[in-house]
Each structure stands twice: as structure tokens, then as C-alpha cells.
Design a protein around this motif. Structure first.
Motif, short mmCIF file in Angstrom:
data_model
loop_
_atom_site.label_atom_id
_atom_site.label_comp_id
_atom_site.label_asym_id
_atom_site.label_seq_id
_atom_site.Cartn_x
_atom_site.Cartn_y
_atom_site.Cartn_z
N LYS A 80 0.83 -1.20 0.00
CA LYS A 80 0.00 0.00 0.00
C LYS A 80 0.87 1.25 0.00
CE LYS A 80 -3.92 -2.11 2.38
NZ LYS A 80 -4.84 -2.05 3.54
N ARG A 81 0.33 2.29 -0.62
CA ARG A 81 1.00 3.58 -0.61
C ARG A 81 -0.05 4.64 -0.31
NH1 ARG A 81 4.67 6.61 -5.29
NH2 ARG A 81 4.96 8.53 -4.10
N ILE A 82 0.29 5.59 0.54
CA ILE A 82 -0.64 6.65 0.92
C ILE A 82 -0.23 7.95 0.23
CG2 ILE A 82 -1.57 8.01 2.82
CD1 ILE A 82 -1.14 5.61 4.63
N LEU A 83 -1.18 8.53 -0.50
CA LEU A 83 -0.94 9.80 -1.18
C LEU A 83 -1.79 10.88 -0.53
CD1 LEU A 83 -1.10 8.62 -4.91
CD2 LEU A 83 0.91 8.83 -3.46
N SER A 84 -1.18 12.00 -0.18
CA SER A 84 -1.92 13.10 0.44
C SER A 84 -2.47 14.04 -0.63
CB SER A 84 -1.01 13.88 1.39
OG SER A 84 -0.01 14.57 0.66
N LYS A 85 -3.47 14.82 -0.26
CA LYS A 85 -4.05 15.80 -1.19
C LYS A 85 -3.00 16.83 -1.60
CE LYS A 85 -8.13 17.48 -0.21
NZ LYS A 85 -9.30 18.00 0.56
N ASP A 86 -2.15 17.22 -0.64
CA ASP A 86 -1.11 18.20 -0.95
C ASP A 86 -0.13 17.67 -1.99
OD1 ASP A 86 -2.18 20.01 0.81
OD2 ASP A 86 -0.88 19.44 2.49
N TYR A 87 0.22 16.38 -1.86
CA TYR A 87 1.14 15.76 -2.82
C TYR A 87 0.52 15.76 -4.22
CZ TYR A 87 3.66 12.11 -5.33
OH TYR A 87 4.36 11.40 -6.28
N ILE A 88 -0.77 15.42 -4.30
CA ILE A 88 -1.45 15.38 -5.59
C ILE A 88 -1.55 16.78 -6.19
CG2 ILE A 88 -3.65 14.85 -6.73
CD1 ILE A 88 -3.94 12.58 -4.63
N LEU A 89 -1.78 17.78 -5.33
CA LEU A 89 -1.82 19.17 -5.80
C LEU A 89 -0.48 19.58 -6.41
CD1 LEU A 89 -3.85 21.10 -3.07
CD2 LEU A 89 -4.34 21.03 -5.52
N VAL A 90 0.61 19.17 -5.77
CA VAL A 90 1.94 19.48 -6.30
C VAL A 90 2.12 18.88 -7.68
CG1 VAL A 90 4.41 19.06 -6.01
CG2 VAL A 90 3.04 19.77 -4.05
N ARG A 91 1.67 17.64 -7.86
CA ARG A 91 1.78 16.98 -9.17
C ARG A 91 0.95 17.73 -10.22
NH1 ARG A 91 6.02 14.28 -9.75
NH2 ARG A 91 5.08 12.92 -11.33
N LEU A 92 -0.21 18.24 -9.80
CA LEU A 92 -1.06 19.01 -10.72
C LEU A 92 -0.39 20.33 -11.09
CD1 LEU A 92 -4.55 18.34 -9.10
CD2 LEU A 92 -3.73 17.46 -11.28
N TYR A 93 0.24 20.97 -10.10
CA TYR A 93 0.96 22.22 -10.38
C TYR A 93 2.10 21.97 -11.36
CZ TYR A 93 -1.45 23.91 -6.16
OH TYR A 93 -2.38 24.25 -5.22
N GLN A 94 2.79 20.85 -11.17
CA GLN A 94 3.91 20.51 -12.05
C GLN A 94 3.45 20.24 -13.48
OE1 GLN A 94 5.61 17.21 -9.89
NE2 GLN A 94 7.00 18.50 -8.72
N SER A 95 2.18 19.88 -13.63
CA SER A 95 1.64 19.61 -14.97
C SER A 95 1.23 20.89 -15.69
CB SER A 95 0.44 18.67 -14.88
OG SER A 95 -0.68 19.34 -14.32
N GLY A 96 1.29 22.03 -14.97
CA GLY A 96 1.00 23.30 -15.63
C GLY A 96 -0.16 24.08 -15.05
N LEU A 97 -0.89 23.51 -14.10
CA LEU A 97 -2.01 24.23 -13.48
C LEU A 97 -1.49 25.21 -12.43
CD1 LEU A 97 -4.65 21.40 -12.98
CD2 LEU A 97 -4.77 23.28 -14.61
N SER A 98 -2.14 26.36 -12.33
CA SER A 98 -1.77 27.34 -11.31
C SER A 98 -2.48 27.02 -10.00
CB SER A 98 -2.16 28.75 -11.77
OG SER A 98 -1.51 29.08 -12.98
N PRO A 99 -1.88 27.37 -8.85
CA PRO A 99 -2.49 27.06 -7.55
C PRO A 99 -3.93 27.54 -7.40
CG PRO A 99 -0.24 27.78 -7.26
CD PRO A 99 -0.55 27.96 -8.71
N GLY A 100 -4.27 28.67 -8.02
CA GLY A 100 -5.62 29.18 -7.89
C GLY A 100 -6.62 28.59 -8.86
N ASP A 101 -6.14 27.70 -9.75
CA ASP A 101 -7.01 27.16 -10.80
C ASP A 101 -7.55 25.77 -10.51
OD1 ASP A 101 -6.55 29.46 -12.19
OD2 ASP A 101 -4.99 28.62 -13.48
N VAL A 102 -7.09 25.13 -9.43
CA VAL A 102 -7.49 23.74 -9.18
C VAL A 102 -7.81 23.52 -7.71
CG1 VAL A 102 -5.08 23.04 -8.89
CG2 VAL A 102 -6.79 21.33 -9.47
N VAL A 103 -8.82 22.68 -7.48
CA VAL A 103 -9.22 22.29 -6.13
C VAL A 103 -9.31 20.77 -6.08
CG1 VAL A 103 -11.04 22.40 -4.39
CG2 VAL A 103 -10.53 24.41 -5.76
#
Length: 201
Positions: A80-103
Motif C-alpha cells: 500500500k501507498r498513501i498519497l496526500s491531497k497536498d502531494y497530488i496538488l503538487v503533481r497538478l501544479y507541475q503539470s501546468g495548473l496554477s495554484p488558484g485554478d485547481v481544487v
């Protein structure tokens, strides 16, 4: 004096117009909302966003792009591996989304389990009549394996047909959105001839 008043009036109107346009633009731009599962099971070496989300609220082209984001690796079976919401947000930011554009909605952490290809769970699957020996079913996420000389490449695809070991099935490469034909060599694994990829690409 009249000229100064006129310039101030024109300047004020321009500022008001720009502010109105900016406000309208901010209203028309909706945030991307990612709805996480509480837990997820995967079978590959990598974790893709589409495997751990219930849905993504975004326009179709962006949604398809986000679904293909690799959010992590998973080398060990039955772990098992545990992924946090913050970690997933970082991956989304790295894909090109801005912090204010994704929830990201859902629990603070998602538990991801990798199943082995021959896990007991797969033995208990309820196959319909005639499908008891199918290693790949239509709609399954599969590993596309390309081997040539000393090179081995693994990609992700979605099966467009069901089949048994040794049978040829059509698979959609989710990175290129191209259809390829390959041989089923193991559960959720399709081996593709590199020559066929070149021809169909």
C-alpha cells in the motif's frame, strides 16, 4: 483646464472598462475540481490520476490531459501507498495548473494498493459465460510492452477488445490516442510489435 478634465474622464473610463473585462474574465474561468477516491487498486508499476479519482470537473481536452498525469511509482505488489491531497496538488501544479485554478476534493489521504497480476482477487472475478479464461477484458487498463534488442518500453493503454492469452487485441494508447494491435502475454499485459507501432503511428 477643460483638457485636463477631459483626460481624467477618458482615463477613468478606460480604467473602468479594463477592470470590468478583468472581472468578467475571472468569472468565466472556472476552477478545475478533482474528486479523489477514498482508496484505489492498481495493477501497473505507475499510478495515474485516472486510477485514483472519481471524476474531474474540467473541459474535455483538459480532463483527458489530466487523466494521463503520472502521480507516482509503485514497484511492489500487494503493498500500500498513501498519497496526500497536498502531494497530488503538487503533481497538478507541475503539470501546468496554477495554484488558484485547481481544487482537490475528498479525504486528506488516499490509500493505493497494487495488486499482483495473479492475486487471489482476480481468481474471484465474476466473468460472464465464455470469458473465464480472459486475461484482458474490454475497457481494462493494460500495460503495453514494446521489446526490441536490449530495449524494453512499457506504456499504458485501454483495451478495446477482450481476449485470452496468445490472442491479438486492439488497444488504445492513452498517451498518443492511437490504436495498436498486440498479443496478450499475461493478465493486463499486451505485447506490441515495434514495427506495427511505426506503421500505425
Amino acid at each position: 483646464m477643460k483638457v485636463i478634465h477631459l483626460l481624467l474622464l477618458v482615463g477613468g473610463l478606460i480604467f473602468l472598462s479594463l477592470a470590468t473585462c478583468s472581472f468578467a474574465s475571472s468569472l468565466s474561468k472556472e476552477k478545475v475540481v478533482v474528486f479523489l477516491k477514498a482508496e484505489a487498486r492498481i495493477r501497473g508499476d505507475s499510478i495515474y490520476l485516472e486510477e485514483i479519482v472519481q471524476d474531474i470537473k474540467a473541459d474535455k481536452p483538459l480532463k483527458q490531459k489530466l487523466m494521463r498525469i503520472k502521480v507516482g511509482s509503485f514497484p511492489f505488489c500487494n503493498r500500500k501507498r498513501i498519497l496526500s491531497k497536498d502531494y497530488i496538488l503538487v503533481r497538478l501544479y507541475q503539470s501546468g495548473l496554477s495554484p488558484g485554478d485547481v481544487v482537490v476534493e475528498g479525504r486528506e489521504k488516499i490509500v493505493v494498493t497494487r495488486e499482483s497480476f495473479l492475486s487471489p482477487l482476480e481468481d474471484k472475478l465474476n466473468f460472464s459465460e465464455g470469458e473465464e479464461n480472459y486475461l484482458v477484458k474490454k475497457g481494462d487498463m493494460v500495460n503495453l510492452v514494446v521489446e526490441e534488442a536490449n530495449l524494453r518500453v512499457v506504456m499504458r493503454g485501454r483495451a478495446l477488445e477482450s481476449g485470452k492469452k496468445g490472442e491479438m487485441v486492439q488497444v488504445l494508447n492513452i498517451s498518443s490516442f492511437k490504436k495498436v494491435k498486440g498479443e496478450i502475454v499475461a493478465p493486463f499485459t499486451v505485447k506490441v510489435n515495434p514495427v506495427k507501432i511505426d506503421r500505425e503511428g
